[in-house]
Write a protein that holds these residues in place. Sequence first.
Motif, PDB file in Angstrom:
ATOM      1  N   GLU B  27      -3.370   9.627  -0.411  1.00 21.74           N
ATOM      2  CA  GLU B  27      -3.380   8.916   0.864  1.00 21.74           C
ATOM      3  C   GLU B  27      -2.258   7.879   0.918  1.00 21.74           C
ATOM      4  O   GLU B  27      -1.531   7.776   1.906  1.00 21.74           O
ATOM      5  CB  GLU B  27      -4.742   8.249   1.076  1.00 21.74           C
ATOM      6  CG  GLU B  27      -4.886   7.675   2.464  1.00 21.74           C
ATOM      7  CD  GLU B  27      -6.290   7.161   2.750  1.00 21.74           C
ATOM      8  OE1 GLU B  27      -7.108   7.094   1.804  1.00 21.74           O
ATOM      9  OE2 GLU B  27      -6.560   6.822   3.907  1.00 21.74           O
ATOM     10  N   SER B  30       1.067   9.520   1.302  1.00 14.81           N
ATOM     11  CA  SER B  30       1.342   9.973   2.674  1.00 14.81           C
ATOM     12  C   SER B  30       1.669   8.772   3.559  1.00 14.81           C
ATOM     13  O   SER B  30       2.548   8.830   4.426  1.00 14.81           O
ATOM     14  CB  SER B  30       0.164  10.789   3.212  1.00 14.81           C
ATOM     15  OG  SER B  30      -0.611  10.049   4.112  1.00 14.81           O
ATOM     16  N   HIS B  31       0.959   7.636   3.298  1.00 12.24           N
ATOM     17  CA  HIS B  31       1.234   6.414   4.046  1.00 12.24           C
ATOM     18  C   HIS B  31       2.701   5.997   3.874  1.00 12.24           C
ATOM     19  O   HIS B  31       3.423   5.769   4.846  1.00 12.24           O
ATOM     20  CB  HIS B  31       0.293   5.302   3.547  1.00 12.24           C
ATOM     21  CG  HIS B  31       0.600   3.943   4.085  1.00 12.24           C
ATOM     22  ND1 HIS B  31      -0.213   3.325   5.008  1.00 12.24           N
ATOM     23  CD2 HIS B  31       1.611   3.056   3.843  1.00 12.24           C
ATOM     24  CE1 HIS B  31       0.269   2.134   5.306  1.00 12.24           C
ATOM     25  NE2 HIS B  31       1.392   1.945   4.601  1.00 12.24           N
ATOM     26  N   GLN B  33       5.196   7.743   2.881  1.00 16.46           N
ATOM     27  CA  GLN B  33       6.110   8.748   3.407  1.00 16.46           C
ATOM     28  C   GLN B  33       6.322   8.564   4.909  1.00 16.46           C
ATOM     29  O   GLN B  33       7.449   8.541   5.406  1.00 16.46           O
ATOM     30  CB  GLN B  33       5.544  10.150   3.115  1.00 16.46           C
ATOM     31  CG  GLN B  33       6.599  11.240   3.209  1.00 16.46           C
ATOM     32  CD  GLN B  33       7.831  10.893   2.345  1.00 16.46           C
ATOM     33  OE1 GLN B  33       7.729  10.698   1.130  1.00 16.46           O
ATOM     34  NE2 GLN B  33       9.006  10.780   2.976  1.00 16.46           N
ATOM     35  N   MET B  34       5.180   8.324   5.602  1.00 19.14           N
ATOM     36  CA  MET B  34       5.297   8.142   7.057  1.00 19.14           C
ATOM     37  C   MET B  34       6.084   6.884   7.378  1.00 19.14           C
ATOM     38  O   MET B  34       6.896   6.840   8.301  1.00 19.14           O
ATOM     39  CB  MET B  34       3.888   8.055   7.673  1.00 19.14           C
ATOM     40  CG  MET B  34       3.203   9.402   7.687  1.00 19.14           C
ATOM     41  SD  MET B  34       1.672   9.412   8.629  1.00 19.14           S
ATOM     42  CE  MET B  34       0.527   8.680   7.513  1.00 19.14           C
ATOM     43  N   HIS B  35       5.836   5.829   6.585  1.00 24.35           N
ATOM     44  CA  HIS B  35       6.547   4.577   6.820  1.00 24.35           C
ATOM     45  C   HIS B  35       8.042   4.730   6.580  1.00 24.35           C
ATOM     46  O   HIS B  35       8.878   4.280   7.356  1.00 24.35           O
ATOM     47  CB  HIS B  35       5.965   3.484   5.880  1.00 24.35           C
ATOM     48  CG  HIS B  35       6.223   2.100   6.370  1.00 24.35           C
ATOM     49  ND1 HIS B  35       5.585   0.989   5.858  1.00 24.35           N
ATOM     50  CD2 HIS B  35       7.060   1.611   7.312  1.00 24.35           C
ATOM     51  CE1 HIS B  35       6.000  -0.100   6.460  1.00 24.35           C
ATOM     52  NE2 HIS B  35       6.913   0.252   7.369  1.00 24.35           N
ATOM     53  N   LYS B  56       5.875  -3.895   2.618  1.00 26.61           N
ATOM     54  CA  LYS B  56       4.862  -4.031   3.662  1.00 26.61           C
ATOM     55  C   LYS B  56       3.471  -3.639   3.159  1.00 26.61           C
ATOM     56  O   LYS B  56       2.449  -4.204   3.574  1.00 26.61           O
ATOM     57  CB  LYS B  56       5.232  -3.133   4.863  1.00 26.61           C
ATOM     58  CG  LYS B  56       6.385  -3.676   5.658  1.00 26.61           C
ATOM     59  CD  LYS B  56       6.023  -4.956   6.402  1.00 26.61           C
ATOM     60  CE  LYS B  56       5.653  -4.644   7.852  1.00 26.61           C
ATOM     61  NZ  LYS B  56       5.345  -5.875   8.609  1.00 26.61           N
ATOM     62  N   LEU B  57       3.485  -2.660   2.268  1.00 24.59           N
ATOM     63  CA  LEU B  57       2.187  -2.236   1.746  1.00 24.59           C
ATOM     64  C   LEU B  57       1.588  -3.327   0.863  1.00 24.59           C
ATOM     65  O   LEU B  57       0.371  -3.517   0.820  1.00 24.59           O
ATOM     66  CB  LEU B  57       2.345  -0.942   0.928  1.00 24.59           C
ATOM     67  CG  LEU B  57       1.056  -0.335   0.395  1.00 24.59           C
ATOM     68  CD1 LEU B  57       0.239   0.245   1.527  1.00 24.59           C
ATOM     69  CD2 LEU B  57       1.353   0.750  -0.641  1.00 24.59           C
ATOM     70  N   GLY B  58       2.437  -4.079   0.171  1.00 26.87           N
ATOM     71  CA  GLY B  58       1.934  -5.142  -0.712  1.00 26.87           C
ATOM     72  C   GLY B  58       1.750  -4.654  -2.128  1.00 26.87           C
ATOM     73  O   GLY B  58       0.903  -5.176  -2.841  1.00 26.87           O
ATOM     74  N   THR B  63      -2.829  -2.567  -4.357  1.00 25.19           N
ATOM     75  CA  THR B  63      -3.662  -1.859  -3.387  1.00 25.19           C
ATOM     76  C   THR B  63      -4.683  -1.000  -4.096  1.00 25.19           C
ATOM     77  O   THR B  63      -5.860  -0.989  -3.756  1.00 25.19           O
ATOM     78  CB  THR B  63      -2.769  -0.955  -2.497  1.00 25.19           C
ATOM     79  OG1 THR B  63      -1.740  -1.752  -1.933  1.00 25.19           O
ATOM     80  CG2 THR B  63      -3.597  -0.318  -1.400  1.00 25.19           C
ATOM     81  N   ALA B  66      -7.462  -3.199  -5.502  1.00 20.94           N
ATOM     82  CA  ALA B  66      -8.390  -3.680  -4.468  1.00 20.94           C
ATOM     83  C   ALA B  66      -9.304  -2.545  -4.017  1.00 20.94           C
ATOM     84  O   ALA B  66     -10.508  -2.722  -3.831  1.00 20.94           O
ATOM     85  CB  ALA B  66      -7.606  -4.222  -3.275  1.00 20.94           C
ATOM     86  N   TYR B  67      -8.673  -1.378  -3.878  1.00 17.36           N
ATOM     87  CA  TYR B  67      -9.418  -0.221  -3.427  1.00 17.36           C
ATOM     88  C   TYR B  67     -10.492   0.156  -4.448  1.00 17.36           C
ATOM     89  O   TYR B  67     -11.637   0.416  -4.117  1.00 17.36           O
ATOM     90  CB  TYR B  67      -8.454   0.947  -3.225  1.00 17.36           C
ATOM     91  CG  TYR B  67      -9.076   2.159  -2.594  1.00 17.36           C
ATOM     92  CD1 TYR B  67      -9.186   2.254  -1.203  1.00 17.36           C
ATOM     93  CD2 TYR B  67      -9.531   3.226  -3.369  1.00 17.36           C
ATOM     94  CE1 TYR B  67      -9.746   3.368  -0.613  1.00 17.36           C
ATOM     95  CE2 TYR B  67     -10.088   4.341  -2.788  1.00 17.36           C
ATOM     96  CZ  TYR B  67     -10.190   4.413  -1.409  1.00 17.36           C
ATOM     97  OH  TYR B  67     -10.750   5.514  -0.821  1.00 17.36           O
TER      98      TYR B  67
END
Lengths: 113, 895
Positions: B27, B30-31, B33-35, B56-58, B63, B66-67
């Motif tokens: 996921e 893909s995030h 990649q789109m960015h 931007k994702l941090g 991540t 946190a997830y």
Amino acid sequence: MGEKADVWQGTLALMVLKTLETMGAQHGYGIARRIEQVSDNQLSLNYGTLYPALLKLEQEGAIASEWGVSENNRKAKFYKLTRAGRKQLEREAKGWEQTKAIVARFLSPAEEA
Amino acid sequence: MKKLRVLWMRLGGVFSVRQENDEFDAEIASHLQMHIDDNQRAGMSPVEARRDALVKLGGVEQTRQAYRERRGLPWMETLAQDFRFALRMLAKSPGFTAVAIATLALGVGANTALFSVVNGVLLHPLPYPHAEELVTVHASKQNFAEGSISYLNFRDWQRDNTTLAALAVSRGTGFSLTGMGDAEEMRGELVSSDFFPLLGVKPVIGRLFAPHEDEIGREPLAMISEGFWQRKFGSRPDALGKVLTLDGRNYTIVGVLPANFSLAVGNFRAADIYVPIGQFRNPALNERAAGLGIHGIARLKPRVTFEQAQADMQQVSERLEREYPEEDKDIRAKLIPFQYAMVRDVKPLLLILMGAVGFVLLIACVNIANLLLVRSNARAQEFALRSALGARRGRLLRQLLTESLMLSLAGGLLGLLLASWGTRVILQLLPQAMPRAADVHMSGTVLGFTLLVSLAAGTLFGLMPGLKLFRQDLQGALKDGGRGTSGARQRTQNWLVIFQMATTLVLLAGAGLMIRSLEKLSRVDTGFQPHGVMTFGMEASPSLMGAGQDATRAYLREAHARIAAAPGVEAVSFSWAALPMNSDDEQLFWLEGEPKPQNENAMHWAIRYLVEPGYLKAMGIPLLKGRFLAEGDDEHAPRAVVIDDVFAKKFFGNEDPIGKRVFLEQFDDAATVVGVVGHVNQWGLDNDAVNPLRAELYQAMMQMPEQQLGLVPMGMDVVVRSKYDPTTAFQGVRKAITQMNHEQVVYNPQTMDSVIGDTLAGRRFSMILLAAFAGTALLLASIGMYGVISYLVAQHAREIGVRMALGADRGDVFRWVLTRGGRLAAWGALTGVVAALGLTQVMARFSSLLYGVHAYDPWTLAGVILLLMAVALAACYLPARRAMRIDPMRVLRTE
């Protein structure tokens, strides 16, 4: 442009729900961009923080997810509102309105004195 | 509901970690990649686009973290992690793990086994409704704090009291059952009608005795036990209304009592046959002053306190005393709570043993703590490294605790197995008299106790090395590879060893005192020669009942002759009153020259033996003066009695007792003292010396009054001295008796040796257990000592090497190690002696376990100190040898 506001605790979920209501099924990146756009770039949003929030909503049953293909033909995980999510949105939006009204009353200049 | 769903999903998350990790990585990919696509479309270079997306994702890792925290239950994951890690660590040192688990299993097992006994006997509620309302009732009188109640007093107490919901009496008896196969001796209880309703016992079939059916002169009725019903009637309901022939008399069966009725309290023991108390065929039943072995039980009215009931009954007995000043002089009702009456003899014993076994567990815990300390020293570097890498100390502590709790749970589980076996052993060792033995079994309470003890033990010994961590100097540990800061740690270990030694000494002292007591008791003079003596009960054919005194005498002479003719028999005597350590009976009398006392309470008391001339030889009692009873002392001869030296001294002082005359209460004519024999131990090895009633008086059976003589064949004791072993001798005697008459019953054969042994059974039981506990403690403590000294030697190998290089010889090194161990043991012994003095005091005060030794018996204390020191030094021997063999060159080279 001044300082960007941090996302308040708990409001992120509301924003996500509202976004999904307006846009229909959407992937994480799309939701993040949308929140940024709607806030007119005044929110400082780490995109990464969105994912635990999405996970929490999914665990709560407010949203559901499935893999799909994005508008640019990228594989992506799409989230959409469930019926329970719609109710939750309604509830939280109402709560938010109330809070806003109360706080506004405190902040507006006192008329009666 | 929502919370539950979330918890469930998160729990699921814990167990499907890998799959979900992959999905989340996809996921995020893909995030990004789109960015990146978007950024490039907006005109960034690929590198720039990627950088911006990541910013931007941090951060991908943050991540993911946190997830992950959101997805599962983080504490459960670390727990599982700790668990897996602990398993690995324990598996890595199987020797340590095995020793620790075995040690714990011993400690927990012994505790659980004993606790299941304590639980069943002391804690488990009695199986009767509102058991707290139940009391036993006795008549306190001169010489007897808990004497028997006369039938007439029972009736008056029953009528006059205001605080008892019900009062009932019972008396044990034996019946000769005939008409159902071979004649059989059956144990029975005479009960009043209220007895079973008072306890809330319901019949399986039929009914209980109705009110008034228990009065004198009513129809002979009987109730039987379920076991007897099954054995004799195949559990057929038509047993009701059938007739039982008991002592030649027909009793109609009216009901069957349930098999689970197994009450044993006061003088009552559940039996196979119950008949109403009014059927008691003793002519004295209607005498107010008679002591016939009848005792009572009662239920207090609701909301009446024990004290109120006791005060009420006190008033009732005082009123009766005014009404019957002679018969009821000084007679008072005495109440005792049921549970207390059942367990008072064993309670102090069980509590002392429980304390002892607690000590054993403590020693076991200290041992494991010590082992863990040594290990944590070896692991100091590991822990230092982990905390340097950011592990919080709480996290490390938790991991240590996980390890020790796993150890303790494994030990507890094994201990439970040991306990289920140990409980059976204890029950077998148990003196027969242990009340409520049937209530002893593994139960939820016992399992809970084991779990609690294991967890407490695990926490205790896990925390000790764990807390050391907090005081650890991180850099030091990292720097010198785990060898630093050993001074403080060694000190803790020393303290632990001293503590172990002290505790062990306390247990040894307790066991030592028990052994000394038993040894003293075994040397107590019984006053007779028990070896080769056998006793048994005998009951003549019911047809002899009421046959008249000539027939009775003829029967007794024939039976005597037949037994005497059996192979191996050297001497034989019938006995119908007291029998040493078996049964007792009293004779009331006054001396010639004294005025005849107004009532029985003003008379003198002596223990009464009704015997035949052969008794002296059969029992092996020494004749001191004059002669013993002889064949000539029969119904035609003047009344003759023989006394013991205690009697002679008490009533005749220095005068010659031969020829003195005494008046026995039941005869009008005086009896002449014809001889003096040695005192025989009547009340048991440990009790005889302190019993107020010790004077003994022998009468000839053939000179008994007619009425009583008629009762003799209905149940008498036979004393036989044989040169064969007891089993063979008894077979011969039984054959001789059966040949004489098939309706005769012979029962309850026992050797005098075993009778004497039984009086010490309680002590022997506690001695064996205490000694076993003390032995276990000693073993554990010596393992502890061995461990600490070995560690000491390993730690000081360099120092020892240097010393040897500088000229110390091997003997010096050997002595140095032994001194270190000896000093610890000496400190432990010193502390232990102080503690032992206090605790054996408690043992002496709250139980009658000690006999003939003081709680501070110097020989015992000296003995156990020596034993402890010897074992401690032996434990140091191997490490000391190892120290001696240290090669100075090699040690110095590895520096």
